[in-house]
Design a protein around this motif. Structure first.
Motif, PDB file in Angstrom:
ATOM      1  N   PRO A  85     -25.662  -4.101   6.020  1.00 37.75           N
ATOM      2  CA  PRO A  85     -24.308  -3.928   6.551  1.00 37.75           C
ATOM      3  C   PRO A  85     -24.103  -4.728   7.832  1.00 37.75           C
ATOM      4  CG  PRO A  85     -25.647  -2.032   7.125  1.00 37.75           C
ATOM      5  CD  PRO A  85     -26.525  -2.933   6.306  1.00 37.75           C
ATOM      6  N   ALA A  86     -22.932  -5.331   7.966  1.00 36.46           N
ATOM      7  CA  ALA A  86     -22.651  -6.166   9.132  1.00 36.46           C
ATOM      8  C   ALA A  86     -22.698  -5.379  10.433  1.00 36.46           C
ATOM      9  CB  ALA A  86     -21.278  -6.827   8.966  1.00 36.46           C
ATOM     10  N   ASP A  87     -22.324  -4.094  10.376  1.00 36.77           N
ATOM     11  CA  ASP A  87     -22.261  -3.300  11.604  1.00 36.77           C
ATOM     12  C   ASP A  87     -23.571  -2.608  11.946  1.00 36.77           C
ATOM     13  OD1 ASP A  87     -22.057  -1.663   9.363  1.00 36.77           O
ATOM     14  OD2 ASP A  87     -20.857  -0.158  10.399  1.00 36.77           O
ATOM     15  N   ASP A  88     -24.613  -2.799  11.122  1.00 41.73           N
ATOM     16  CA  ASP A  88     -25.906  -2.166  11.406  1.00 41.73           C
ATOM     17  C   ASP A  88     -27.030  -3.009  10.814  1.00 41.73           C
ATOM     18  OD1 ASP A  88     -27.736  -0.298  12.346  1.00 41.73           O
ATOM     19  OD2 ASP A  88     -27.562   0.981  10.570  1.00 41.73           O
ATOM     20  N   LEU A  89     -27.042  -4.288  11.159  1.00 38.65           N
ATOM     21  CA  LEU A  89     -28.039  -5.211  10.625  1.00 38.65           C
ATOM     22  C   LEU A  89     -29.385  -4.954  11.306  1.00 38.65           C
ATOM     23  CD1 LEU A  89     -27.435  -8.972   9.930  1.00 38.65           C
ATOM     24  CD2 LEU A  89     -29.612  -8.159  10.816  1.00 38.65           C
ATOM     25  N   LYS A  90     -30.412  -4.699  10.487  1.00 37.28           N
ATOM     26  CA  LYS A  90     -31.746  -4.403  11.009  1.00 37.28           C
ATOM     27  C   LYS A  90     -32.695  -5.553  10.657  1.00 37.28           C
ATOM     28  CE  LYS A  90     -31.040   0.571  10.488  1.00 37.28           C
ATOM     29  NZ  LYS A  90     -31.471   1.817   9.792  1.00 37.28           N
ATOM     30  N   LEU A 127     -29.760 -13.608   1.710  1.00 39.29           N
ATOM     31  CA  LEU A 127     -29.336 -12.550   2.626  1.00 39.29           C
ATOM     32  C   LEU A 127     -27.843 -12.351   2.477  1.00 39.29           C
ATOM     33  CD1 LEU A 127     -29.774 -10.537   4.908  1.00 39.29           C
ATOM     34  CD2 LEU A 127     -29.569 -12.431   6.532  1.00 39.29           C
ATOM     35  N   CYS A 128     -27.455 -11.161   2.034  1.00 37.76           N
ATOM     36  CA  CYS A 128     -26.043 -10.812   1.864  1.00 37.76           C
ATOM     37  C   CYS A 128     -25.663  -9.824   2.970  1.00 37.76           C
ATOM     38  CB  CYS A 128     -25.813 -10.197   0.487  1.00 37.76           C
ATOM     39  SG  CYS A 128     -24.130  -9.586   0.236  1.00 37.76           S
ATOM     40  N   ILE A 129     -24.816 -10.278   3.899  1.00 40.93           N
ATOM     41  CA  ILE A 129     -24.332  -9.406   4.971  1.00 40.93           C
ATOM     42  C   ILE A 129     -22.987  -8.864   4.525  1.00 40.93           C
ATOM     43  CG2 ILE A 129     -23.760  -9.235   7.408  1.00 40.93           C
ATOM     44  CD1 ILE A 129     -25.566 -11.593   7.950  1.00 40.93           C
ATOM     45  N   ASN A 130     -22.958  -7.600   4.169  1.00 38.49           N
ATOM     46  CA  ASN A 130     -21.779  -6.966   3.580  1.00 38.49           C
ATOM     47  C   ASN A 130     -20.974  -6.205   4.643  1.00 38.49           C
ATOM     48  OD1 ASN A 130     -20.099  -6.257   1.419  1.00 38.49           O
ATOM     49  ND2 ASN A 130     -21.192  -4.339   1.073  1.00 38.49           N
ATOM     50  N   LYS A 131     -19.780  -5.818   4.276  1.00 38.56           N
ATOM     51  CA  LYS A 131     -18.874  -5.039   5.125  1.00 38.56           C
ATOM     52  C   LYS A 131     -18.452  -5.832   6.369  1.00 38.56           C
ATOM     53  CE  LYS A 131     -20.803  -0.619   3.600  1.00 38.56           C
ATOM     54  NZ  LYS A 131     -21.259   0.739   3.984  1.00 38.56           N
ATOM     55  N   ILE A 132     -18.192  -7.118   6.182  1.00 40.28           N
ATOM     56  CA  ILE A 132     -17.792  -7.932   7.331  1.00 40.28           C
ATOM     57  C   ILE A 132     -16.380  -7.584   7.807  1.00 40.28           C
ATOM     58  CG2 ILE A 132     -19.322  -9.831   6.722  1.00 40.28           C
ATOM     59  CD1 ILE A 132     -16.804 -11.308   5.675  1.00 40.28           C
ATOM     60  N   ASP A 133     -15.675  -6.757   7.038  1.00 37.24           N
ATOM     61  CA  ASP A 133     -14.354  -6.311   7.477  1.00 37.24           C
ATOM     62  C   ASP A 133     -14.442  -5.324   8.634  1.00 37.24           C
ATOM     63  OD1 ASP A 133     -14.040  -3.345   5.838  1.00 37.24           O
ATOM     64  OD2 ASP A 133     -15.407  -4.829   4.988  1.00 37.24           O
TER      65      ASP A 133
END
Length: 376
Positions: free
Chosen positions: A173-178, A198-204
């Motif tokens: 998730p974009a808001d909690d990338l670990k 690497l797919c960074i999702n929830k960029i909204d």
């Protein structure tokens, strides 16, 4: 050039007692056939059973050693059908035969016994040979050698998540990338010889500019990076392109949007999706089993349950450096040939970290994996 393993067939004694909770029955096979015919059906021609003591039970089978060092059971190919496992739970597997039929299959006990160091003898993606086939059911007689494996350690045993794939989609998730979890997945992909994206999702949920540092880091290492949002549709077309004609496993923690992305990629899948828990801040497990799904545009995807921690399997400290791609140019420059890159003087890897040629977050991940830390 490495030494090639022999595939000459040989007799193998297989201990079956670990798959039995009860003591072996006494008496002759004729009497047991009357009361327990399923046991007799499980003894194929050319095999024999012997028992010594109250708890030992052994079978002698004909098997050949595979290139990976495992054993491949010799079966009658004329009575078997080739297929691929679509999903597997416990001892039951959903298998699609090469002729298109889909069967519910059990696993022959000797197959389970030969996989004693693994959590499951049969996993999603396996190529198998199926016997005793009728209209709806069959019995898995053999698992073919695997390639493209994603696995982890579970209670000191190998937990193979999926086999025979060629691409790993790490969803975060974009808001909690670990980064530490991302790096563990990338190491597992390198170990299994699988290409990684690497797919960074929830960029909204934030301004994508905030992700430039991370996207730049992994892109420079040679990994494909895609920014997506199942909510707005951003990046979905690019994701479809990356999946076309590939066999891709989607992996990540619960609640990162794996199933939502797959529903966006192929409307009509109707995979169950869940929300983040308001009390724990963690995703709830909605996908309960690993499932192989065929895409209309070509290729397959594997939807997996969320993974909250990734303990790497069959990884020794000395080989970890090889799975961090940016370490490779510096390893040969270390003062000591057996340098662990943790404390030694004259370590070229540590020097590269100090001069920012290696990112400090990647080096921190290396240290945690090298120290055997499982939690992420």
């Amino acid at each position: 050039m490495g030494k090639k393993k022999s595939n000459r067939k040989r007799k193998v004694r297989v201990a079956l007692k670990k798959n039995r909770g009860k003591r072996a029955r006494r008496g002759n096979l004729t009497q047991q056939a009357r009361t327990d015919p399923e046991r007799i059906e499980d003894i194929a021609a050319g095999e024999r059973i012997s028992g010594k003591g109250d708890t030992s039970r052994y079978r002698t089978v004909i098997a050949a050693e595979t290139e990976e060092g495992g054993l491949q059971i010799d079966v009658d190919l004329s009575t078997c059908h080739a297929g691929r496992v679509l999903s597997a739970i416990g001892q039951m597997s959903r298998v699609q035969l090469d002729d298109g039929r889909k069967l519910e299959c059990t696993v022959r006990q000797v197959v389970r016994s030969l996989a004693r160091d693994q959590r499951n003898a049969v996993v999603t993606g396996d190529r198998v040979l199926v016997g005793d086939v009728d209209a709806e059911t069959g019995v898995i007689e053999r698992v073919e050698p695997r390639h493209g494996v994603l696995s982890r350690s579970s209670r000191h045993r190998a937990h193979v998540i999926v086999s025979n794939v060629d691409q790993l989609m790490v969803v975060v998730p974009a808001d909690d990338l670990k980064p530490v979890l991302v790096d563990r997945f990338l190491v597992s992909a390198e170990q299994g010889e699988i290409a990684a994206v690497l797919c960074i999702n929830k960029i909204d949920l934030l301004d994508p500019v905030e992700l430039v540092g991370w996207t730049g880091l992994y892109a420079r290492l040679g990994y494909e990076v895609v920014l997506t949002s199942a909510e707005t549709g951003a990046g979905i077309s690019r994701l479809r392109q990356l999946l076309a004609d590939r066999e891709t496993v989607f992996a990540g923690q619960s609640g990162v949007g794996k199933s939502s992305l797959l529903n966006s990629i192929q409307p009509g899948l109707r995979l169950l999706t869940g929300e983040i828990s308001s009390s724990t801040g963690k995703g709830r497990h909605v996908t309960r089993r690993t499932e192989l799904i065929e895409l209309d545009g070509g290729g397959y995807v594997v939807d997996t349950p969320g993974i909250r921690q990734l303990a790497l399997w069959d990884l020794i400290p000395e080989e970890i450096e090889g799975f961090f791609v940016e370490f490779r140019p510096f390893v040969a420059l270390c003062h000591f040939p057996d340098c662990s890159h943790t404390h030694e003087e004259g370590c070229a890897v540590k020097r590269a970290v100090e001069t920012e040629l290696i990112h400090e977050s990647r080096y921190a991940s290396y240290l945690r994996i090298h120290a055997g830390e499982d939690l992420v």
